[in-house]
Design a protein around this motif. Structure first.
Motif, PDB file in Angstrom:
ATOM      1  N   SER A  43     -10.464   1.762  -1.897  1.00  0.00           N
ATOM      2  CA  SER A  43     -10.563   2.413  -3.201  1.00  0.00           C
ATOM      3  C   SER A  43      -9.881   3.771  -3.140  1.00  0.00           C
ATOM      4  CB  SER A  43     -12.025   2.615  -3.596  1.00  0.00           C
ATOM      5  OG  SER A  43     -12.664   1.374  -3.781  1.00  0.00           O
ATOM      6  N   VAL A  44      -9.019   4.027  -4.120  1.00  0.00           N
ATOM      7  CA  VAL A  44      -8.341   5.311  -4.235  1.00  0.00           C
ATOM      8  C   VAL A  44      -8.755   5.899  -5.583  1.00  0.00           C
ATOM      9  CG1 VAL A  44      -6.130   6.504  -4.280  1.00  0.00           C
ATOM     10  CG2 VAL A  44      -6.401   4.444  -2.872  1.00  0.00           C
ATOM     11  N   GLN A  45      -9.467   7.013  -5.531  1.00  0.00           N
ATOM     12  CA  GLN A  45      -9.989   7.627  -6.752  1.00  0.00           C
ATOM     13  C   GLN A  45      -8.864   7.882  -7.754  1.00  0.00           C
ATOM     14  OE1 GLN A  45     -12.053  11.332  -6.100  1.00  0.00           O
ATOM     15  NE2 GLN A  45     -13.222  11.111  -7.978  1.00  0.00           N
ATOM     16  N   TYR A  46      -9.106   7.583  -8.999  1.00  0.00           N
ATOM     17  CA  TYR A  46      -8.186   7.734 -10.127  1.00  0.00           C
ATOM     18  C   TYR A  46      -6.995   6.779 -10.078  1.00  0.00           C
ATOM     19  CZ  TYR A  46     -10.838  12.029 -10.667  1.00  0.00           C
ATOM     20  OH  TYR A  46     -11.851  12.933 -10.779  1.00  0.00           O
ATOM     21  N   PHE A  47      -6.930   5.917  -9.059  1.00  0.00           N
ATOM     22  CA  PHE A  47      -5.820   4.963  -8.965  1.00  0.00           C
ATOM     23  C   PHE A  47      -6.317   3.541  -9.087  1.00  0.00           C
ATOM     24  CE2 PHE A  47      -2.709   2.387  -6.574  1.00  0.00           C
ATOM     25  CZ  PHE A  47      -1.603   2.599  -7.395  1.00  0.00           C
ATOM     26  N   GLY A  48      -7.170   3.093  -8.150  1.00  0.00           N
ATOM     27  CA  GLY A  48      -7.687   1.743  -8.239  1.00  0.00           C
ATOM     28  C   GLY A  48      -8.273   1.254  -6.938  1.00  0.00           C
ATOM     29  N   LYS A  49      -8.584  -0.044  -6.930  1.00  0.00           N
ATOM     30  CA  LYS A  49      -9.250  -0.656  -5.789  1.00  0.00           C
ATOM     31  C   LYS A  49      -8.523  -1.938  -5.407  1.00  0.00           C
ATOM     32  CE  LYS A  49     -13.795  -2.515  -4.518  1.00  0.00           C
ATOM     33  NZ  LYS A  49     -15.148  -2.760  -5.017  1.00  0.00           N
ATOM     34  N   PHE A  50      -8.231  -2.076  -4.113  1.00  0.00           N
ATOM     35  CA  PHE A  50      -7.662  -3.295  -3.559  1.00  0.00           C
ATOM     36  C   PHE A  50      -8.790  -4.045  -2.878  1.00  0.00           C
ATOM     37  CE2 PHE A  50      -4.313  -0.139  -3.591  1.00  0.00           C
ATOM     38  CZ  PHE A  50      -3.208  -0.835  -4.045  1.00  0.00           C
ATOM     39  N   GLU A  51      -8.923  -5.346  -3.153  1.00  0.00           N
ATOM     40  CA  GLU A  51      -9.975  -6.122  -2.510  1.00  0.00           C
ATOM     41  C   GLU A  51      -9.502  -7.537  -2.214  1.00  0.00           C
ATOM     42  OE1 GLU A  51     -13.417  -6.530  -5.095  1.00  0.00           O
ATOM     43  OE2 GLU A  51     -12.119  -6.263  -6.823  1.00  0.00           O
ATOM     44  N   SER A  80      -7.656  -3.720  -8.905  1.00  0.00           N
ATOM     45  CA  SER A  80      -8.340  -3.334 -10.137  1.00  0.00           C
ATOM     46  C   SER A  80      -8.025  -1.870 -10.407  1.00  0.00           C
ATOM     47  CB  SER A  80      -9.853  -3.497  -9.994  1.00  0.00           C
ATOM     48  OG  SER A  80     -10.184  -4.815  -9.645  1.00  0.00           O
ATOM     49  N   PRO A  81      -7.307  -1.586 -11.484  1.00  0.00           N
ATOM     50  CA  PRO A  81      -6.974  -0.195 -11.770  1.00  0.00           C
ATOM     51  C   PRO A  81      -8.215   0.616 -12.127  1.00  0.00           C
ATOM     52  CG  PRO A  81      -6.240  -1.611 -13.557  1.00  0.00           C
ATOM     53  CD  PRO A  81      -6.767  -2.503 -12.480  1.00  0.00           C
ATOM     54  N   ALA A  82      -8.221   1.874 -11.711  1.00  0.00           N
ATOM     55  CA  ALA A  82      -9.330   2.786 -12.021  1.00  0.00           C
ATOM     56  C   ALA A  82      -9.229   3.246 -13.468  1.00  0.00           C
ATOM     57  CB  ALA A  82      -9.288   3.992 -11.086  1.00  0.00           C
ATOM     58  N   ALA A  83     -10.336   3.728 -13.984  1.00  0.00           N
ATOM     59  CA  ALA A  83     -10.374   4.202 -15.371  1.00  0.00           C
ATOM     60  C   ALA A  83      -9.356   5.317 -15.598  1.00  0.00           C
ATOM     61  CB  ALA A  83     -11.776   4.682 -15.720  1.00  0.00           C
ATOM     62  N   GLY A  84      -9.179   6.197 -14.617  1.00  0.00           N
ATOM     63  CA  GLY A  84      -8.218   7.282 -14.757  1.00  0.00           C
ATOM     64  C   GLY A  84      -6.793   6.785 -14.917  1.00  0.00           C
ATOM     65  N   LEU A  85      -6.431   5.749 -14.170  1.00  0.00           N
ATOM     66  CA  LEU A  85      -5.097   5.161 -14.296  1.00  0.00           C
ATOM     67  C   LEU A  85      -4.939   4.473 -15.648  1.00  0.00           C
ATOM     68  CD1 LEU A  85      -2.345   4.444 -13.101  1.00  0.00           C
ATOM     69  CD2 LEU A  85      -3.413   2.458 -12.036  1.00  0.00           C
ATOM     70  N   LYS A  86      -5.963   3.739 -16.056  1.00  0.00           N
ATOM     71  CA  LYS A  86      -5.912   3.067 -17.368  1.00  0.00           C
ATOM     72  C   LYS A  86      -5.755   4.084 -18.494  1.00  0.00           C
ATOM     73  CE  LYS A  86      -8.932  -0.798 -16.166  1.00  0.00           C
ATOM     74  NZ  LYS A  86     -10.205  -1.434 -16.512  1.00  0.00           N
ATOM     75  N   ASP A  87      -6.534   5.163 -18.433  1.00  0.00           N
ATOM     76  CA  ASP A  87      -6.451   6.197 -19.471  1.00  0.00           C
ATOM     77  C   ASP A  87      -5.070   6.839 -19.504  1.00  0.00           C
ATOM     78  OD1 ASP A  87      -9.063   5.687 -20.129  1.00  0.00           O
ATOM     79  OD2 ASP A  87      -9.874   7.418 -19.042  1.00  0.00           O
ATOM     80  N   SER A  88      -4.512   7.089 -18.336  1.00  0.00           N
ATOM     81  CA  SER A  88      -3.191   7.700 -18.241  1.00  0.00           C
ATOM     82  C   SER A  88      -2.133   6.787 -18.861  1.00  0.00           C
ATOM     83  CB  SER A  88      -2.858   7.974 -16.776  1.00  0.00           C
ATOM     84  OG  SER A  88      -1.581   8.529 -16.654  1.00  0.00           O
ATOM     85  N   VAL A  89      -2.203   5.511 -18.549  1.00  0.00           N
ATOM     86  CA  VAL A  89      -1.234   4.549 -19.094  1.00  0.00           C
ATOM     87  C   VAL A  89      -1.406   4.432 -20.607  1.00  0.00           C
ATOM     88  CG1 VAL A  89      -0.582   2.113 -19.123  1.00  0.00           C
ATOM     89  CG2 VAL A  89      -0.977   3.269 -16.949  1.00  0.00           C
ATOM     90  N   ARG A  90      -2.615   4.369 -21.058  1.00  0.00           N
ATOM     91  CA  ARG A  90      -2.857   4.266 -22.501  1.00  0.00           C
ATOM     92  C   ARG A  90      -2.361   5.505 -23.242  1.00  0.00           C
ATOM     93  NH1 ARG A  90      -8.724   1.931 -21.316  1.00  0.00           N
ATOM     94  NH2 ARG A  90      -8.138  -0.253 -21.083  1.00  0.00           N
ATOM     95  N   GLY A  91      -2.533   6.671 -22.647  1.00  0.00           N
ATOM     96  CA  GLY A  91      -2.065   7.914 -23.261  1.00  0.00           C
ATOM     97  C   GLY A  91      -0.561   7.948 -23.385  1.00  0.00           C
ATOM     98  N   ARG A  92       0.139   7.471 -22.369  1.00  0.00           N
ATOM     99  CA  ARG A  92       1.592   7.433 -22.404  1.00  0.00           C
ATOM    100  C   ARG A  92       2.066   6.424 -23.438  1.00  0.00           C
ATOM    101  NH1 ARG A  92       2.076  10.419 -18.082  1.00  0.00           N
ATOM    102  NH2 ARG A  92       1.525   9.805 -16.002  1.00  0.00           N
TER     103      ARG A  92
END
Length: 104
Positions: A43-51, A80-92
């Motif tokens: 898990s990488v904070q603000y980026f996502g999780k590899f599993e 699985s993308p983190a919420a921070g990454l999703k928010d960033s992509v949605r904002g762009r």
């Protein structure tokens, strides 16, 4: 963006050489690969999780003959993308910027 472009962008943003950035990127990706291959999560904070994911053995059907066949179990990887990454992509996306132009 491919690996060469990513390395160049990170080198430009951090002031490090492309050789150093490429070595660090290789170390990060290798560490993730080994950890997930061994069954762990990364898990990488603000980026996502590899599993690692498991697909159990099952019975399938041949598409042309309809005959049953055994499909072996298999393992895969999920990101699985983190919420921070999703928010960033949605904002762009709302601002009308492409992800590549926003990074470069």
């Amino acid at each position: 963006m491919n690996k060469k472009q990513l390395v160049a962008s990170v080198a430009k943003n951090t002031g490090h050489s492309q050789a150093v950035v490429a070595e660090i990127l290789d170390g990060i990706t290798n560490t993730i690969r080994v950890a997930v291959s061994d069954g762990g999560d990364v898990s990488v904070q603000y980026f996502g999780k590899f599993e690692r994911t498991h697909r159990p053995a099952r019975v399938g059907r041949h598409p042309q003959t309809g005959a049953e066949l055994q499909i072996e179990e298999s393992w895969g990887v999920r990101f699985s993308p983190a919420a921070g990454l999703k928010d960033s992509v949605r904002g762009r996306a709302r601002a009308g910027l492409s992800p590549v132009s926003a990074v470069a």
